[in-house]
Design a protein around this motif. Structure first.
Motif, PDB file in Angstrom:
ATOM      1  N   SER A 188       1.008  -1.192   0.072  1.00  8.31           N
ATOM      2  CA  SER A 188       0.022   0.071  -0.146  1.00  8.31           C
ATOM      3  C   SER A 188       0.929   1.271  -0.001  1.00  8.31           C
ATOM      4  O   SER A 188       0.559   2.178  -0.819  1.00  8.31           O
ATOM      5  N   ILE A 189       1.892   1.341   0.889  1.00  8.86           N
ATOM      6  CA  ILE A 189       2.772   2.634   0.855  1.00  8.86           C
ATOM      7  C   ILE A 189       3.362   2.703  -0.368  1.00  8.86           C
ATOM      8  O   ILE A 189       3.703   3.739  -0.751  1.00  8.86           O
ATOM      9  N   LEU A 190       3.908   1.520  -0.826  1.00  8.86           N
ATOM     10  CA  LEU A 190       4.768   1.521  -2.249  1.00  8.86           C
ATOM     11  C   LEU A 190       3.839   2.226  -3.319  1.00  8.86           C
ATOM     12  O   LEU A 190       4.305   3.106  -3.966  1.00  8.86           O
ATOM     13  N   LEU A 191       2.500   1.768  -3.345  1.00  7.61           N
ATOM     14  CA  LEU A 191       1.689   2.223  -4.438  1.00  7.61           C
ATOM     15  C   LEU A 191       1.298   3.773  -4.139  1.00  7.61           C
ATOM     16  O   LEU A 191       1.423   4.537  -5.093  1.00  7.61           O
ATOM     17  N   VAL A 192       1.430   4.249  -2.794  1.00  4.59           N
ATOM     18  CA  VAL A 192       1.188   5.598  -2.615  1.00  4.59           C
ATOM     19  C   VAL A 192       2.400   6.392  -3.314  1.00  4.59           C
ATOM     20  O   VAL A 192       2.221   7.463  -3.932  1.00  4.59           O
ATOM     21  N   VAL A 193       3.595   6.094  -2.705  1.00  8.45           N
ATOM     22  CA  VAL A 193       5.040   6.631  -3.028  1.00  8.45           C
ATOM     23  C   VAL A 193       4.885   6.692  -4.667  1.00  8.45           C
ATOM     24  O   VAL A 193       5.218   7.673  -5.275  1.00  8.45           O
ATOM     25  N   VAL A 194       4.723   5.501  -5.526  1.00  9.82           N
ATOM     26  CA  VAL A 194       4.816   5.374  -6.705  1.00  9.82           C
ATOM     27  C   VAL A 194       3.682   6.471  -7.739  1.00  9.82           C
ATOM     28  O   VAL A 194       4.079   7.134  -8.477  1.00  9.82           O
ATOM     29  N   HIS A 195       2.730   6.307  -6.803  1.00  8.97           N
ATOM     30  CA  HIS A 195       1.607   7.284  -7.588  1.00  8.97           C
ATOM     31  C   HIS A 195       1.984   8.672  -7.477  1.00  8.97           C
ATOM     32  O   HIS A 195       1.760   9.334  -8.513  1.00  8.97           O
ATOM     33  N   HIS A 196       2.416   9.404  -6.397  1.00  5.78           N
ATOM     34  CA  HIS A 196       3.015  10.602  -6.280  1.00  5.78           C
ATOM     35  C   HIS A 196       4.196  10.929  -7.177  1.00  5.78           C
ATOM     36  O   HIS A 196       4.427  12.152  -7.422  1.00  5.78           O
ATOM     37  N   VAL A 197       5.152   9.793  -7.386  1.00  2.00           N
ATOM     38  CA  VAL A 197       5.962  10.121  -8.442  1.00  2.00           C
ATOM     39  C   VAL A 197       5.442  10.024  -9.834  1.00  2.00           C
ATOM     40  O   VAL A 197       5.602  10.982 -10.500  1.00  2.00           O
ATOM     41  N   ALA A 198       4.505   9.112 -10.042  1.00  2.00           N
ATOM     42  CA  ALA A 198       4.046   8.936 -11.380  1.00  2.00           C
ATOM     43  C   ALA A 198       3.186  10.250 -12.021  1.00  2.00           C
ATOM     44  O   ALA A 198       3.116  10.587 -13.293  1.00  2.00           O
TER      45      ALA A 198
END
Length: 393
Positions: free
Chosen positions: A25-35
């Motif tokens: 979940s936290i990985l998806l959050v970080v990747v989303h904000h970079v993407a």
């Protein structure tokens, strides 16, 4: 968002599977904000990965926060049941003290840092939108209504914006123990929580006209938390579930989560707002199936489980790393074709910053505050009152 739970600190008391779910979940959050700033779809990965897959990797940050909500409800309700034996026996002062000790040290420190960056006029951290101000933003965070504040005034800068989920979660936990004490009977509590849990698509469908408020309103997020609480109560009721049934439920839970994260765009025309309910129910079923499984994380996934253990600290601080990386990317006129190369360093730095914050600040503060507050409560007995009965089933 990830918000803090009360997972036992001892390694033997941790559930590696739940840590992996939080890590995802936290990985998806970080990747989303970079993407959002360095899109994966514009890079070299599109030559061998379908755009639908790149989209699933890039734009599931919001759904990941709802996964956190479910996990939070499961862990906090489960720990309350283990600690007091019954949700009707919750000690309000101890419950609130434990929540405050876990949340406030990092949150207060973050508010001080963000306030200083705003006053200094640092790009990406300055509140500039009409109708918004630093003082009002701080009040919204500490008053647990930043989600509403953004719904009325618009988005705040990124590191402020992520705190919307904390407003939802902590308002829920202000009322949750009061509801437990008021209902007394577990069947009544389960019925109320089930209604809240199932209201998620209805609540989202009713919140039309304001995109920000539809995403960040209290009721849908609380419905997700309620899913986790219901799962924790059912775990307490139904001990000794056969391994075969656990395996089936585990598969069903994974299918529910994957349906949303991987095939959400295809399923939305069919399920609409019900798609979020598929996600939260899938997570709740998966947590039920994984309860009691304390095996070590599978080989090669320890880093992800570690991110799960640090999810609160990473969630609060990851935008510092994201904005720094984006500033460097733009300064050097980064080539979007190779933009994917920025992701791994950003994730690593987010983990390092979260780990540093946890070990240098949040864990020592949490322990110190609990020692102080809980010791004071033990020496200051509550006024005499009838003993709370054990919740009947």
């Amino acid at each position: 968002m990830t918000t803090p739970d009360e997972t036992p600190p001892a390694a033997a008391g941790r559930n590696a599977a739940i840590d992996l779910l939080r890590g995802l979940s936290i990985l998806l959050v970080v990747v989303h904000h970079v993407a959002l700033r360095i899109p994966l779809r514009d890079g070299a990965l599109q030559t061998f990965l379908p755009r639908s897959v790149l989209g699933a990797l890039s734009y599931n940050g919001y759904e990941a926060v709802f996964l956190f909500f479910v996990v939070s409800g499961f862990l906090i309700a489960g720990n309350a049941l283990e600690r007091w034996g019954s949700l009707a026996a919750i000690d309000l002062r101890v419950f609130y003290a434990r929540r405050a000790a876990r949340i406030l040290p990092c949150l207060v420190l973050l508010m001080l840092v963000l306030s200083a960056l705003h006053v200094a006029g640092v790009p990406y951290f300055t509140i500039e939108r009409d109708g918004q101000s630093l003082g009002r933003a701080v009040l919204a965070v500490l008053g647990l209504h930043l989600n509403w504040y953004e719904g009325v005034t618009g988005y705040l800068p990124g590191n402020w914006d992520v705190l919307w989920s904390l407003s939802i979660e902590e308002v829920f936990y202000l009322g949750f123990p009061l509801l437990c004490l008021a209902t007394r009977r577990e069947t009544t509590l389960l019925a109320l929580l089930a209604l809240l849990m199932l209201s998620l698509p209805i609540a989202r469908a009713a919140l039309v006209g304001n995109e920000i408020w539809q995403e960040k309103a209290y009721l849908p997020g609380m419905a997700a938390i309620a899913s986790g609480v219901v799962s924790a109560i059912l775990v307490r009721r139904w001990r000794g579930v056969p391994r075969m049934l656990r395996s089936i439920l585990c598969v069903l839970g994974c299918v529910g989560i994957a349906a949303n994260l991987l095939f959400g765009s295809m399923l939305w025309p069919v399920l609409g707002n019900g798609l979020m309910l598929v996600l939260t129910l899938g997570a709740a079923v998966l947590l039920f199936a994984l309860h009691g499984e304390h095996a070590a994380a599978p080989r090669g996934t320890g880093w992800l489980a570690s991110m799960g253990r640090l999810s609160y600290e990473i969630y609060l601080t990851h935008m510092f790393v994201v904005f720094a990386a984006v500033a460097l990317y733009r300064h050097f006129e980064g080539n979007p074709w190779f933009g994917f190369l920025w992701y791994a360093p950003v994730v690593l730095l987010c983990w390092l910053l979260g780990a540093a914050l946890a070990h240098a600040w949040s864990i020592p503060c949490d322990r110190a505050l609990r020692r102080r507050w809980l010791a004071d409560m033990q020496h200051a007995p509550m006024p005499s009152a009838p003993a709370a009965p054990v919740i009947s089933r």
